[in-house]
Design a protein around this motif. Structure first.
Motif, PDB file in Angstrom:
ATOM      1  N   ILE A   2       0.859  -1.193   0.000  1.00  0.00           N
ATOM      2  CA  ILE A   2       0.000   0.000   0.000  1.00  0.00           C
ATOM      3  C   ILE A   2       0.892   1.239   0.000  1.00  0.00           C
ATOM      4  O   ILE A   2       1.809   1.338   0.809  1.00  0.00           O
ATOM      5  N   ILE A 249       6.667  11.021   8.995  1.00  0.00           N
ATOM      6  CA  ILE A 249       7.965  10.836   8.348  1.00  0.00           C
ATOM      7  C   ILE A 249       8.611  12.163   7.931  1.00  0.00           C
ATOM      8  O   ILE A 249       9.813  12.345   8.095  1.00  0.00           O
TER       9      ILE A 249
ATOM     10  N   PHE B 112      11.491   5.487   7.921  1.00  0.00           N
ATOM     11  CA  PHE B 112      10.712   5.291   6.686  1.00  0.00           C
ATOM     12  C   PHE B 112       9.884   4.006   6.719  1.00  0.00           C
ATOM     13  O   PHE B 112       8.904   3.882   5.999  1.00  0.00           O
ATOM     14  N   GLN B 114       8.645   2.690   9.641  1.00  0.00           N
ATOM     15  CA  GLN B 114       8.105   2.604  11.004  1.00  0.00           C
ATOM     16  C   GLN B 114       6.788   1.838  11.033  1.00  0.00           C
ATOM     17  O   GLN B 114       6.459   1.198  12.016  1.00  0.00           O
ATOM     18  N   ASP B 115       6.036   1.933   9.945  1.00  0.00           N
ATOM     19  CA  ASP B 115       4.762   1.223   9.864  1.00  0.00           C
ATOM     20  C   ASP B 115       4.916   0.111   8.825  1.00  0.00           C
ATOM     21  O   ASP B 115       4.825   0.359   7.628  1.00  0.00           O
ATOM     22  N   GLU B 117       3.104  -2.165   7.711  1.00  0.00           N
ATOM     23  CA  GLU B 117       1.967  -2.371   6.815  1.00  0.00           C
ATOM     24  C   GLU B 117       1.916  -1.316   5.713  1.00  0.00           C
ATOM     25  O   GLU B 117       1.459  -1.590   4.614  1.00  0.00           O
ATOM     26  N   LYS B 118       2.340  -0.114   6.079  1.00  0.00           N
ATOM     27  CA  LYS B 118       2.302   0.989   5.132  1.00  0.00           C
ATOM     28  C   LYS B 118       3.623   1.738   5.174  1.00  0.00           C
ATOM     29  O   LYS B 118       3.686   2.882   5.630  1.00  0.00           O
ATOM     30  N   PRO B 119       4.698   1.100   4.696  1.00  0.00           N
ATOM     31  CA  PRO B 119       5.991   1.774   4.749  1.00  0.00           C
ATOM     32  C   PRO B 119       6.054   2.874   3.693  1.00  0.00           C
ATOM     33  O   PRO B 119       5.200   2.941   2.799  1.00  0.00           O
TER      34      PRO B 119
END
Ligand SMILES: Cc1cc2nc3c(=O)[nH]c(=O)nc-3n(C[C@H](O)[C@H](O)[C@H](O)COP(=O)(O)OP(=O)(O)OC[C@H]3O[C@@H](n4cnc5c(N)ncnc54)[C@H](O)[C@@H]3O)c2cc1C
Ligand code: SF4
Ligand code: SF4
Ligand code: FES
Lengths: 279, 343
Positions: A2, A249, B112, B114-115, B117-119
């Protein structure tokens, strides 16, 4: 994978001038792909980046409630580049929505409590969403008394008055609407929001307050609540800082170590008291 | 024993093998500067550089990067709908990257990606296909203080292969599994060479005289460090030029802008700097970091207080010393941190 920067394409379904000075417009957006509407799974308090190809993005609180269906509502003040372009767009135009971003109000934690909502100016947007959600039959019984205190400069600057009157009529909410100064024919409250809050004097027992408004309103509401026994962890605020990425970010929206976009925009007063005042 | 040995004049075999899959880049002298340049053969490589002027972060996080594209035509059926462009196809190998710069990539992974699922897809895509062959420092530069900030002149964090320079030959240690294939056919290193490499490491560590102390910064409350009285004096000479942020291998803040030319439109991100007042300016005119002190402080608070707080202790500094070397008014990061650490 995604791509968190890729907006969902949406079509403007309706544009309504929201205030007498035309500085605010409410946009109803419809997802072009129905699977995107399902993927956009949100709760009141979250925001989205409104994305206009060739112009840019602006973070705007979601004013609709997920209980109202798939279309999204945003009420936008004409402030600068992106929001001015938006004000010149029409039903049928294509744009993008990226989100939902940030955290909703902590509905799980405040279950069973009385909810006092305090709003000033157009910061009322995500609190409209909250009210509609709270009053939905699926949710209403999970909360105690609901009090809604909202003020604007003049009667013509009040947003969402039609639906607010419906809440009032339903008898499920105590509604207090105020304007800054007397106006002929106005039979509701007069005075700034902090004064009305003092007058209403909501009990802090088993209660939480959700507050959205300009910084001055928040600053002057605080002492009034302190006086009648409200504690910092009962006061929930929604913050704003300049944003770009919306996902923690790009580095610009921080308040201390927290990013308003990712860790907020909802914070408790206790949290904010431990942070630098960079907002 | 995993260590391999290769003579510098026999490197062409390894470079050829890498070159079949990767575009090769390495630090090369260009006048008084050392720059990242495309290399093709062993003879192109430089073995006497300290480090590149600009960090290699631009390979994974370009100064301007196209994020999305669109057809700039409201009348067209697909017009004004933002789409993700195809990524660049050819992977790159960064040869002779310094350990501090590889460590900076490891730090930026935490930001960059950190997530999970959604990098950040742009970072992740390039990071995943970029091979890092690190060259350990035997002669650290005078502004370096990597040993104080969870790094070191022979550290391997972020690398695929560590290379230690033994004079006419390199000792190669694979760090990631994907590196092994490239060096599997090289000769095993002797005990003597392995010992020599570890002596060189100790010598290099001993040469690093710069120290920063952070115990009080780490232990203190956010507000106490934020309100430290030393910021007032420390920030005075800073002209908020942003040079330090552009050279820094871990500074990652960016801006997003849309550009159009006829029917072609794109959304790009550009490096941005917390030193600029525009960075935080609200549309209302209000600016939460309107003053120079606030902006100066943010850079250090972010690296030495906020990032460790968010990222399980990881610092936003790898001690490369670039900001100190490039600052037009000689602000030394070591001095700033040590002053703030004194309460
Ligand atoms: C969580 C959140 C919810 C918001 N909800 C609403 C809302 O419901 N209705 C509404 O009218 N406004 C809301 N705002 C404020 C709105 O985001 C700004 O007015 C808007 O970004 C201005 O954009 P611009 O391009 O028109 O202004 P410009 O001054 O031209 O701004 C350029 C860019 O700066 C950024 N920016 C500038 N000011 C702000 C700001 N105050 N907050 C965040 N980014 C900013 C944006 O990225 C913008 O594209 C909200 C802001 C946040 C952070
Ligand atoms: S390079 Fe030096 S003068 Fe320029 S912003 Fe950084 S600290 Fe300030
Ligand atoms: S802050 Fe300075 S020393 Fe630390 S990594 Fe950045 S440029 Fe290098
Ligand atoms: S908007 Fe990029 S970090 Fe919050």
């Amino acid at each position: 994978m995604i791509n968190p920067y890729l907006p969902y394409p949406v079509r403007i379904r309706d544009v309504r001038v929201a205030t007498e000075d035309k500085s605010l417009r409410t946009f109803e957006l419809e997802f072009i792909n129905s699977e995107d509407a399902r993927a956009f799974d949100y709760l009141p308090g979250q925001f989205a980046e409104l994305s206009i190809a060739g112009c840019g993005e602006a973070p705007i609180g979601i004013a609709s409630s997920p209980t109202e269906g798939d279309n999204l509502l945003f009420t936008v003040f004409r402030a600068g580049k992106v929001t001015s372009r938006l004000h010149n767009m029409n039903p049928g135009d294509i744009m993008g929505v990226r989100g939902p971003l940030g955290n909703p109000y902590p509905f799980d934690k405040i279950r069973g409590k009385n909810v006092v909502i305090i709003a000033g100016g157009y910061a009322v947007t995500t609190l409209r969403s909250t009210m509609i959600w709270l009053l939905h039959p699926d949710n209403r019984d999970n909360f105690g008394d609901i009090t809604f205190i909202y003020g604007a400069r003049t009667p013509g600057m009040l947003l969402y008055m039609q639906v607010i009157q419906e809440w009032e009529k339903s008898g499920q909410v105590e509604v207090y609407i105020t304007i800054d100064r007397e106006v002929p024919g106005w039979d509701r409250h007069v005075g700034f929001v902090p004064q009305i809050v003092e007058k209403v004097s909501p009990s802090p027992d088993n209660s939480v307050a959700l507050i959205c408004g300009p910084p001055v309103m928040i600053r002057f509401t605080q002492p009034g609540l302190d006086k009648i026994g409200w504690k910092g962890d009962q006061i929930i605020l929604s913050m704003e800082n300049r944003m770009k990425c919306g996902i923690g970010i790009c580095g610009r929206c921080n308040v201390g170590p927290y990013y308003v976009c990712k860790d907020g925009p909802v914070f408790t007063k206790v949290q904010l008291d431990m942070l630098p005042k960079e907002y | 024993m995993l260590e391999k040995i290769v003579f510098k004049d026999k490197l062409d075999g390894l470079l050829d093998k890498l070159g079949r899959e990767y575009g090769l880049f390495a630090p090369v002298k260009d006048g008084i500067h050392t720059v990242w340049t495309a290399v093709f053969k062993a003879g192109d490589l430089d073995w006497n550089f300290t480090n590149t002027d600009l960090s290699p972060k631009g390979f994974l996080f370009p100064q301007t990067e196209c994020m999305l594209v669109f057809e700039n035509d409201p009348g067209s059926t697909e017009g004004m709908i933002l789409k993700q462009p195809e990524p660049e196809d050819r992977p790159k190998a960064l040869f002779n990257i310094r350990p501090c710069d590889a460590k900076a990539f490891a730090v930026l992974d935490l930001v960059f990606e950190q997530d999970p699922e959604k990098p950040d897809v742009y970072w992740k895509e390039k990071r995943g296909k970029t091979l890092l062959l690190g060259l350990a420092c035997n002669n650290p530069c005078p502004a370096c203080f990597c040993t104080s900030v969870n790094c070191g002149p022979h550290h391997t964090d972020g690398l695929d292969i560590l290379m230690q320079d033994l004079g006419d030959r390199l000792l190669l240690t694979p760090v990631s599994p994907r590196a092994e294939g490239f060096i599997s056919d090289l000769d095993h290193a002797s005990e003597k060479d392995i010992k020599l490499a570890s002596e060189l490491e100790q010598k290099a560590v001993g040469m690093i005289k710069g120290r920063v102390n952070m115990e009080n910064i780490q232990a203190g409350s956010i507000i106490d460090v934020f309100e430290h009285s030393a910021w007032e004096r420390l920030h005075e000479s800073c002209i908020n030029c942003g040079t330090c942020t552009f050279y820094c291998p871990t500074c990652h803040c960016f801006d997003i802008q849309d550009e159009t030319s006829g029917v072609y439109g794109r959304r790009v991100r550009n490096w941005d700097t917390c030193m600029s007042p525009l960075f935080t300016l609200h549309a209302s005119g209000h600016n939460p970091r309107g003053g120079k002190l606030a902006r100066f402080r943010q850079r250090f608070m972010h690296k030495f207080k906020y990032m460790p707080f968010r990222l399980k202790g990881a610092l936003g500094c790898v001690g490369c010393g670039r900001c100190t070397q490039k600052c037009p008014v000689n602000i030394d990061v070591r001095h700033v941190v040590n002053k703030i650490n004194n309460n």
